[in-house]
Design a protein around this motif. Structure first.
Motif, PDB file in Angstrom:
ATOM      1  N   THR A  78      -6.075  -1.023  -6.201  1.00 26.95           N
ATOM      2  CA  THR A  78      -5.812  -1.388  -4.978  1.00 26.95           C
ATOM      3  C   THR A  78      -7.964  -1.652  -4.633  1.00 26.95           C
ATOM      4  O   THR A  78      -7.535  -2.043  -3.800  1.00 26.95           O
ATOM      5  N   THR A  79      -8.676  -1.596  -5.519  1.00 27.70           N
ATOM      6  CA  THR A  79      -9.844  -2.381  -5.893  1.00 27.70           C
ATOM      7  C   THR A  79     -10.269  -3.785  -5.546  1.00 27.70           C
ATOM      8  O   THR A  79      -9.891  -4.383  -4.855  1.00 27.70           O
ATOM      9  N   ASN A 105       1.323   4.105  -3.159  1.00 24.74           N
ATOM     10  CA  ASN A 105       0.722   5.768  -2.483  1.00 24.74           C
ATOM     11  C   ASN A 105       1.478   6.515  -3.409  1.00 24.74           C
ATOM     12  O   ASN A 105       1.124   7.299  -3.912  1.00 24.74           O
ATOM     13  N   GLN A 119       0.800  -1.261  -0.143  1.00 25.96           N
ATOM     14  CA  GLN A 119      -0.190   0.171   0.239  1.00 25.96           C
ATOM     15  C   GLN A 119       1.177   1.111   0.081  1.00 25.96           C
ATOM     16  O   GLN A 119       0.734   1.865  -0.960  1.00 25.96           O
ATOM     17  N   ALA A 173      -6.944   3.543  -8.783  1.00 27.54           N
ATOM     18  CA  ALA A 173      -7.737   2.808  -7.948  1.00 27.54           C
ATOM     19  C   ALA A 173      -8.339   0.961  -8.216  1.00 27.54           C
ATOM     20  O   ALA A 173      -9.189   0.517  -7.624  1.00 27.54           O
ATOM     21  N   LEU A 174      -8.050   0.966  -8.997  1.00 32.67           N
ATOM     22  CA  LEU A 174      -8.498  -0.446  -9.908  1.00 32.67           C
ATOM     23  C   LEU A 174      -7.349  -1.509  -9.351  1.00 32.67           C
ATOM     24  O   LEU A 174      -7.917  -2.229  -8.774  1.00 32.67           O
ATOM     25  N   GLY A 232      -5.440   7.804 -11.883  1.00 36.50           N
ATOM     26  CA  GLY A 232      -6.184   7.783 -10.751  1.00 36.50           C
ATOM     27  C   GLY A 232      -6.973   6.642 -11.474  1.00 36.50           C
ATOM     28  O   GLY A 232      -7.289   5.567  -9.855  1.00 36.50           O
ATOM     29  N   VAL A 233      -6.651   6.533 -12.542  1.00 39.95           N
ATOM     30  CA  VAL A 233      -8.803   5.230 -12.402  1.00 39.95           C
ATOM     31  C   VAL A 233      -7.374   3.334 -12.379  1.00 39.95           C
ATOM     32  O   VAL A 233      -7.973   2.537 -11.858  1.00 39.95           O
TER      33      VAL A 233
END
Length: 111
Positions: A104-105, A46, A42, A101-102, A97-98
């Motif tokens: 991390t999801t 980040n 993580q 987000a993917l 950003g996309v």
């Protein structure tokens, strides 16, 4: 993959009930990311997203500067390059950003 294996197992059992497959599902097991791995991963995600977004913002600011200098000094090619830099920095920031987000999801799905 597990749906495919379940389908193969069902089809094989329908033909011969004594057939045992090596790829049967392990009962009462839930896949889980080890807790020692989660924090560094993580942290890395980040920092990667943060540095990428900072680079996109810097590219956008330099693009606006190129547009201003190109417009005021009547260098049309420099202004055009600045406009392209602004658009590409926006696309780059959106892509970062996309993607962040993917990732991390999908990373959090195992929890």
């Amino acid at each position: 993959m597990s749906q495919f294996l379940a389908t193969v197992h069902t089809a094989a059992a329908a033909v011969d009930p004594h057939v045992l497959l090596l790829a049967d599902a392990v009962p009462d097991v839930t896949p889980e990311m080890p807790k020692d791995v989660g924090k560094p991963v993580q942290f890395l995600l980040n920092w990667t997203a943060g540095l990428g977004l900072a680079a996109a913002v810097l590219g956008g600011l330099l693009g606006w500067a190129a547009v201003a200098v190109g417009h005021n000094s009547e260098r049309a090619a420099l202004a055009a390059r600045g406009k392209q830099a602004i658009l590409w920095s926006l696309f780059g920031a959106g892509g970062i950003g996309v993607t962040a987000a993917l990732v991390t999801t999908f990373y959090n799905m195992g929890k």
